[in-house]
Design a protein around this motif. Structure first.
Motif, PDB file in Angstrom:
ATOM      1  N   SER A   6      61.033  69.053  28.940  1.00  0.00           N
ATOM      2  CA  SER A   6      61.434  68.639  27.685  1.00  0.00           C
ATOM      3  C   SER A   6      60.446  67.829  27.228  1.00  0.00           C
ATOM      4  O   SER A   6      59.785  67.968  25.966  1.00  0.00           O
ATOM      5  N   ASN A   7      59.654  66.986  27.839  1.00  0.00           N
ATOM      6  CA  ASN A   7      58.402  66.120  27.450  1.00  0.00           C
ATOM      7  C   ASN A   7      57.154  66.799  27.275  1.00  0.00           C
ATOM      8  O   ASN A   7      56.689  66.558  26.450  1.00  0.00           O
TER       9      ASN A   7
ATOM     10  N   SER B  52      51.883  78.333  33.421  1.00  0.00           N
ATOM     11  CA  SER B  52      53.174  78.227  32.510  1.00  0.00           C
ATOM     12  C   SER B  52      53.573  76.608  32.549  1.00  0.00           C
ATOM     13  O   SER B  52      53.129  75.731  33.246  1.00  0.00           O
ATOM     14  N   LEU B  53      54.523  76.640  31.550  1.00  0.00           N
ATOM     15  CA  LEU B  53      55.043  75.193  31.388  1.00  0.00           C
ATOM     16  C   LEU B  53      55.676  74.619  32.499  1.00  0.00           C
ATOM     17  O   LEU B  53      55.739  73.319  33.013  1.00  0.00           O
TER      18      LEU B  53
ATOM     19  N   SER C 289      54.367  71.163  34.571  1.00  0.00           N
ATOM     20  CA  SER C 289      55.450  70.434  34.745  1.00  0.00           C
ATOM     21  C   SER C 289      55.474  69.750  36.262  1.00  0.00           C
ATOM     22  O   SER C 289      55.532  68.646  36.428  1.00  0.00           O
ATOM     23  N   ASP C 290      55.352  70.920  37.209  1.00  0.00           N
ATOM     24  CA  ASP C 290      55.349  70.429  38.535  1.00  0.00           C
ATOM     25  C   ASP C 290      54.344  69.689  38.908  1.00  0.00           C
ATOM     26  O   ASP C 290      54.286  68.671  39.729  1.00  0.00           O
ATOM     27  N   ARG C 291      53.006  70.172  38.581  1.00  0.00           N
ATOM     28  CA  ARG C 291      51.926  69.462  38.961  1.00  0.00           C
ATOM     29  C   ARG C 291      51.634  67.962  38.437  1.00  0.00           C
ATOM     30  O   ARG C 291      51.082  67.349  39.059  1.00  0.00           O
TER      31      ARG C 291
ATOM     32  N   ARG D 261      50.967  58.685  26.489  1.00  0.00           N
ATOM     33  CA  ARG D 261      50.316  57.705  27.348  1.00  0.00           C
ATOM     34  C   ARG D 261      49.047  58.099  27.879  1.00  0.00           C
ATOM     35  O   ARG D 261      48.993  59.263  28.423  1.00  0.00           O
ATOM     36  N   PHE D 262      47.961  57.339  28.192  1.00  0.00           N
ATOM     37  CA  PHE D 262      46.652  57.721  28.712  1.00  0.00           C
ATOM     38  C   PHE D 262      46.980  58.191  30.060  1.00  0.00           C
ATOM     39  O   PHE D 262      46.318  59.122  30.636  1.00  0.00           O
ATOM     40  N   SER D 263      48.142  57.625  30.814  1.00  0.00           N
ATOM     41  CA  SER D 263      48.247  57.961  32.241  1.00  0.00           C
ATOM     42  C   SER D 263      48.733  59.638  32.271  1.00  0.00           C
ATOM     43  O   SER D 263      48.409  60.470  33.198  1.00  0.00           O
ATOM     44  N   THR D 264      49.703  59.802  31.372  1.00  0.00           N
ATOM     45  CA  THR D 264      50.129  61.182  31.093  1.00  0.00           C
ATOM     46  C   THR D 264      48.912  62.384  30.670  1.00  0.00           C
ATOM     47  O   THR D 264      48.705  63.312  31.281  1.00  0.00           O
TER      48      THR D 264
END
Length: 69
Positions: free
Chosen positions: A30-31, A17-18, A22-24, A44-47
């Motif tokens: 929202s992002n 799930s989203l 998001s937690d991981r 971003r490459f880090s993202t």
């Protein structure tokens, strides 16, 4: 936009799930939602690295180029 974001497809394949992603990854819902819906103008490459690590996938699994509009 010629870059297609397949994050929703990879998430469905992994049955994640989203909220869980998001937690991981450590990003806000929202992002991640903006990225998932293809409305992001940049990532971003880090993202991208964090998402690939969390989903055990490659960047090419998430991003796709198409010259058709």
């Amino acid at each position: 936009m010629p870059i297609i974001v397949n994050l929703d497809v990879v998430m469905a394949q992994q049955k994640i799930s989203l909220n869980e992603l998001s937690d991981r990854v450590g990003l806000t819902l929202s992002n991640l939602s903006i990225l998932k819906t293809g409305k992001a103008k940049a990532v971003r490459f880090s993202t991208l690295e964090a998402i690939c690590q969390a989903l055990d996938c490659q960047p090419g699994d998430i991003l796709e180029y198409s010259d058709e509009e």
